[in-house]
Write an enzyme that holds these catalytic residues in place. Structure first.
Site, mmCIF file in Angstrom:
data_model
loop_
_atom_site.group_PDB
_atom_site.id
_atom_site.type_symbol
_atom_site.label_atom_id
_atom_site.label_comp_id
_atom_site.label_asym_id
_atom_site.label_seq_id
_atom_site.Cartn_x
_atom_site.Cartn_y
_atom_site.Cartn_z
ATOM 1 N N LYS A 154 -6.687 2.032 -3.344
ATOM 2 C CA LYS A 154 -6.384 1.340 -2.091
ATOM 3 C C LYS A 154 -6.630 2.225 -0.873
ATOM 4 C CE LYS A 154 -5.276 -1.501 0.877
ATOM 5 N NZ LYS A 154 -4.356 -2.553 1.200
ATOM 6 N N THR A 193 0.859 -1.191 0.000
ATOM 7 C CA THR A 193 0.000 0.000 0.000
ATOM 8 C C THR A 193 0.891 1.235 0.000
ATOM 9 O OG1 THR A 193 -1.666 -1.193 1.215
ATOM 10 C CG2 THR A 193 -1.819 1.204 1.270
ATOM 11 N N LYS A 202 -2.957 3.109 10.098
ATOM 12 C CA LYS A 202 -1.822 3.576 9.288
ATOM 13 C C LYS A 202 -2.304 4.205 7.974
ATOM 14 C CE LYS A 202 0.545 0.286 6.830
ATOM 15 N NZ LYS A 202 1.011 0.474 5.492
ATOM 16 N N CYS A 221 -3.453 -1.993 9.249
ATOM 17 C CA CYS A 221 -3.819 -1.258 8.032
ATOM 18 C C CYS A 221 -4.593 0.030 8.285
ATOM 19 C CB CYS A 221 -4.631 -2.152 7.104
ATOM 20 S SG CYS A 221 -3.644 -3.477 6.403
ATOM 21 N N PHE A 225 -6.294 -6.292 -1.328
ATOM 22 C CA PHE A 225 -7.412 -5.912 -0.453
ATOM 23 C C PHE A 225 -7.685 -6.991 0.585
ATOM 24 C CE2 PHE A 225 -8.070 -3.879 -4.609
ATOM 25 C CZ PHE A 225 -8.131 -2.546 -4.222
HETATM 26 C C1 UDX Z 1 -8.354 -4.183 6.272
HETATM 27 C C2 UDX Z 1 -9.243 -4.173 5.011
HETATM 28 O O1 UDX Z 1 -10.516 -4.764 5.323
HETATM 29 C C3 UDX Z 1 -8.563 -4.920 3.879
HETATM 30 O O2 UDX Z 1 -9.357 -4.835 2.684
HETATM 31 C C4 UDX Z 1 -7.188 -4.265 3.613
HETATM 32 O O3 UDX Z 1 -6.515 -4.946 2.593
HETATM 33 C C5 UDX Z 1 -6.366 -4.280 4.881
HETATM 34 O O4 UDX Z 1 -7.086 -3.623 5.942
HETATM 35 P P1 UDX Z 1 -7.782 -5.932 8.210
HETATM 36 O O5 UDX Z 1 -6.937 -4.856 8.817
HETATM 37 O O6 UDX Z 1 -7.229 -7.300 8.114
HETATM 38 O O7 UDX Z 1 -8.224 -5.525 6.710
HETATM 39 O O8 UDX Z 1 -9.108 -6.055 9.107
HETATM 40 P P2 UDX Z 1 -10.647 -5.648 8.989
HETATM 41 O O9 UDX Z 1 -11.463 -6.876 8.969
HETATM 42 O O10 UDX Z 1 -10.909 -4.680 7.923
HETATM 43 O O11 UDX Z 1 -10.868 -4.938 10.409
HETATM 44 C C6 UDX Z 1 -10.123 -3.776 10.788
HETATM 45 C C7 UDX Z 1 -10.540 -3.291 12.155
HETATM 46 O O12 UDX Z 1 -11.862 -2.759 12.117
HETATM 47 C C8 UDX Z 1 -10.544 -4.353 13.252
HETATM 48 O O13 UDX Z 1 -9.965 -3.803 14.413
HETATM 49 C C9 UDX Z 1 -12.000 -4.642 13.467
HETATM 50 O O14 UDX Z 1 -12.271 -5.054 14.794
HETATM 51 C C10 UDX Z 1 -12.638 -3.293 13.166
HETATM 52 N N1 UDX Z 1 -14.047 -3.347 12.724
HETATM 53 C C11 UDX Z 1 -14.342 -3.947 11.533
HETATM 54 C C12 UDX Z 1 -15.029 -2.738 13.471
HETATM 55 O O15 UDX Z 1 -14.770 -2.160 14.545
HETATM 56 N N2 UDX Z 1 -16.311 -2.756 12.993
HETATM 57 C C13 UDX Z 1 -16.663 -3.355 11.833
HETATM 58 O O16 UDX Z 1 -17.853 -3.306 11.475
HETATM 59 C C14 UDX Z 1 -15.648 -3.965 11.070
#
Ligand code: UDX
Length: 440
Positions: free
Chosen positions: A204, A121, A263, A260, A152
């Site tokens: 992204k 990214t 950041k 992710c 993603f």
């Molecule tokens: C994210 C993006 O979803 C992904 O497409 C990208 O490539 C990388 O960043 P990730 O960091 O693995 O993926 O986790 P994700 O499932 O998106 O959750 C991120 C955070 O949001 C977590 O701390 C989760 O607990 C929180 N979250 C997620 C919420 O608080 N509420 C929600 O409804 C969804």
């Protein structure tokens, strides 16, 4: 096709493995020789459902190999994917020194045409910089193209996200490179969006920021629900059924964490400022996110009065469920704050305890072997990560082992009515109606 992935971290390892699984000949390169050695032995440094068997299967089939030699990588792959870390700097902007170093190293060994792909990214216009760097350091006349192909994948469902993506974004301006990229992705059934490099890079950051915005929207609603006496779960169900809005990523809680979102949102703010068009909406997204943990701690303090010497059970340390990743985990921040106020914390997480033990706060808390064990004798239970097993807790048993029946549910996993019926005082996020209701 022969493909090289440079950087065998989360993104590189999963991407390389999935490419191998669809039939490509993949070489994953990493400069950490210990990591390369353990990968060669089939040992995966992360917990990611489905990844380890897939690595073993493709190593055994000789489609997936690991090396610490970038020279070997440049020689092997028709397409070279850069998947190295792009960590944040103090001001939120992205540290691109790893990307720049890899670009120079690729240039050094480049003898014939290669497509160089930015998978990490990166800020918009990085592709231009990578191309400029390779041109500057490569032998005169050697041909290459630079392409942006953002990932993603979500941790916890990375393999599925890669195998069945919603879309594949390829940004480039050379037909030769785009044709090779189409060939890379031929085995995958997904819409392919071809754009210029800058647009692909922006997609992204724009996607992650929008998802974070949805979470902050739900979290802002949760504050209103608490004051107004409404239930945020019902409100987001009510709005999420509108197809234009969608129910995903509207779960209110302690806020987003992980490697992710925090950041990438900070980076996008910095990028927009550098471009002279500050994206001020994203600053509000950030501050709503930070407010959630502050408000949650206030509620815990309000109920317990003094935290010092209180015995607290914390369920969940990972930044979300289905991962052992504790990087920028809100659960960890919460534990740090509780410990700083003198609370005695006993924590349990189904996967993340080993990684949590390595953190400074790891030596200041106790770890239990099960969720129920963590709750034994506790003066309150705090749920900090959305693991499904916590939602399925036996409330009757919990009531027996806990000392004082207080639950702070930072992920809205439990049903407030059931918790109340079992004699608990329950506080979720944005669940105004039941917030202070007790069975008494
Ligand atoms: C994210 C993006 O979803 C992904 O497409 C990208 O490539 C990388 O960043 P990730 O960091 O693995 O993926 O986790 P994700 O499932 O998106 O959750 C991120 C955070 O949001 C977590 O701390 C989760 O607990 C929180 N979250 C997620 C919420 O608080 N509420 C929600 O409804 C969804």
């Amino acid at each position: 096709m022969k493909l090289t992935i440079i950087g065998s971290g989360y993104v590189g390892l999963t991407t390389g493995t999935c490419f191998a699984d669809v039939g490509h000949q993949v070489l994953c390169v990493d400069n950490d020789e210990r990591k390369v050695k353990s990968l060669q032995e089939g040992k995966i440094p992360i917990y990611e459902p489905g990844l380890e068997p897939l690595v073993r299967k493709n190593v055994a089939a000789r489609r997936l190999r690991f090396s610490s030699s970038i020279e070997e990588g440049v020689d092997h792959g028709e397409v070279l994917f850069i998947a190295v870390p792009t960590p944040p700097q103090d001001d939120g902007s992205v540290d691109l020194s790893f990307v720049e170093k890899v670009a120079r190293e690729i240039a050094q060994y480049l003898d014939s045409y290669r497509v160089v792909v930015d998978k990490s990214t990166v800020p918009v216009k990085t592709g231009e910089r990578v191309a400029q760097t390779i041109r500057r350091y490569a032998k005169p006349g050697v041909e290459f193209d630079v392409v942006s192909n953002p990932e993603f994948l979500r941790e916890g469902s990375a393999v599925e996200d890669l195998m069945k993506p919603d879309r594949i974004v390829i940004g480039g301006n050379s037909d030769r490179a785009l044709a090779l990229m189409q060939k890379v992705y031929e085995p995958f059934v997904a819409p392919v969006l071809v754009t210029d490099i800058n647009s692909a890079e922006l997609i992204k950051h724009a996607a992650n920021s929008f998802l974070a915005l949805k979470i902050s929207y739900a979290n802002a609603l949760s504050e209103i629900c608490e004051v107004a006496g409404a239930d945020v779960l019902k409100v987001v169900d009510g709005i999420g059924t509108d197809k234009r809005i969608g129910r995903a990523f509207l779960n209110a809680g302690l806020g987003y964490g992980g490697s992710c979102f925090p950041k990438d949102i900070a980076a996008f703010i910095a990028i927009s400022e550098q471009l002279g068009v500050p994206f001020s909406l994203l600053k509000e997204v950030q501050s709503i996110n930070q407010r959630q943990i502050t408000r949650f701690l206030d509620a815990i303090r309000e109920a317990l009065w003094v935290l010092k010497d209180k015995q607290l059970a914390v369920w969940g340390l990972a930044f979300k469920s289905n991962t052992d990743d504790v990087r920028s985990s809100v659960a960890i921040s919460l534990v740090e704050k509780l410990v700083a106020e003198g609370a005695n914390v006993t924590a349990y997480d189904p996967q993340a305890m080993e990684k949590a033990k390595e953190l400074p706060v790891g030596s200041k808390i106790k770890f239990a072997n099960s969720a129920m064990e963590a709750a034994e004798g506790a003066e309150a239970l705090i749920i900090a990560t959305e693991w499904p097993e916590f939602a399925a807790v036996d409330l009757a048993k919990l009531r027996e082992v806990i000392r004082t029946p207080l639950i702070f549910d930072g992920r809205n996993l439990l049903d407030p009515g059931s918790a109340t019926n079992f004699g608990f005082q329950y506080r979720g996020i944005g669940r105004g109606i039941n917030a202070e209701r007790t069975a008494e």
